[in-house]
Design a protein around this motif. Structure first.
Motif, short mmCIF file in Angstrom:
data_model
loop_
_atom_site.label_atom_id
_atom_site.label_comp_id
_atom_site.label_asym_id
_atom_site.label_seq_id
_atom_site.Cartn_x
_atom_site.Cartn_y
_atom_site.Cartn_z
N THR A 218 -3.61 -4.16 8.15
CA THR A 218 -3.90 -2.74 8.14
C THR A 218 -3.18 -1.98 9.23
O THR A 218 -3.28 -0.78 9.31
CB THR A 218 -5.40 -2.48 8.31
N THR B 134 -0.95 4.60 -7.67
CA THR B 134 -2.38 4.92 -7.51
C THR B 134 -2.91 5.87 -8.58
O THR B 134 -3.89 6.55 -8.39
CB THR B 134 -2.74 5.46 -6.10
N GLY C 71 -2.51 2.97 3.14
CA GLY C 71 -2.39 1.57 2.76
C GLY C 71 -3.36 0.68 3.51
O GLY C 71 -3.88 -0.29 2.96
N GLY D 254 -0.37 -2.78 4.27
CA GLY D 254 -0.27 -1.33 4.22
C GLY D 254 -0.73 -0.72 5.52
O GLY D 254 -1.49 -1.32 6.27
N VAL E 90 -5.42 -0.30 -6.65
CA VAL E 90 -5.01 -1.55 -5.98
C VAL E 90 -5.69 -2.74 -6.66
O VAL E 90 -5.06 -3.78 -6.88
CB VAL E 90 -5.31 -1.51 -4.47
N GLY F 3 0.81 -1.21 0.00
CA GLY F 3 0.00 0.00 0.00
C GLY F 3 0.84 1.27 0.00
O GLY F 3 2.06 1.23 0.08
N GLN G 177 -6.59 1.23 1.82
CA GLN G 177 -6.58 0.49 0.56
C GLN G 177 -6.87 -0.98 0.80
O GLN G 177 -7.62 -1.61 0.05
CB GLN G 177 -5.22 0.65 -0.13
#
Length: 194
Positions: free
Chosen positions: A191, A110, A165, A161, A135, A82, A168
């Protein structure tokens, strides 16, 4: 009977692997393989660096980097990485660490350059790419490259990420849950930040 079929599958998978430079000839929908070059990483670890450009919708250009360890060093797994904030910067440190541990690893810009939100003014599709599309596209376009290089798909897939991230990762899991599972048997989405 099962053992014989398994051995035949393994032999077939090993014989279909493309060389790094042959990956530029891949035909991937709405995507071009910009380059595929052999690189030497940390500790002189050799890998194939693949750069892809995807244009899934008008006013959208998403760049992806995929690093593929040599087939003998591949652990059979894929890791998507991410970004942070509004940044288009790939997580090269995380990618190097994953590569060292045998992962096929990818990151995306991105769909923009820079680290401020100005890229989205008057460009709603670029905001969508940053928010969730990039992603998803990254994950989709690396599948055929991994399959072509190793002769098989990754057995497991992960996404890691923190900060943006992490968002994402959650968006990917909610919007496109099949992205990782279609690529693997096990999916892990991380995460948290260390």
């Amino acid at each position: 009977m099962r053992c014989v079929l398994f051995l035949l599958f393994v032999a077939a998978a090993q014989s279909y692997g493309a060389t790094c430079d042959q990956l530029t000839a891949l035909a991937i929908q709405m995507t071009s393989v910009t380059s595929a070059t052999q690189q030497a990483g940390a500790d002189n670890q050799r890998y194939c660096r693949v750069v892809l450009t995807a244009m899934p919708v008008p006013d959208s250009e998403i760049h992806v980097e995929l690093w593929l360890p040599e087939p003998s060093a591949w652990n059979g797994k894929f890791l998507g990485t991410g970004n942070g904030g509004y940044s288009s910067q790939l997580s090269y440190g995380q990618m190097r660490a994953a590569l060292k541990n045998g992962y096929a690893v990818a990151g995306t810009d991105t769909g923009h350059t820079g680290d401020e939100l100005r890229f989205g003014v008057g460009h709603p599709t670029k905001i969508e790419a940053w928010a969730y599309r990039a992603v998803h596209i990254m994950t989709e376009v690396v599948k055929p490259v991994i399959r072509s290089y190793y002769g098989r798909f990754a057995g497991h897939a992960y996404f890691s990420g923190c900060s943006t991230g992490g968002q994402q990762a959650l968006s990917e899991a909610q919007r496109y849950p099949a992205d990782m599972t279609a690529l693997s048997r096990v999916t892990r989405v991380t995460t948290g930040c260390a």
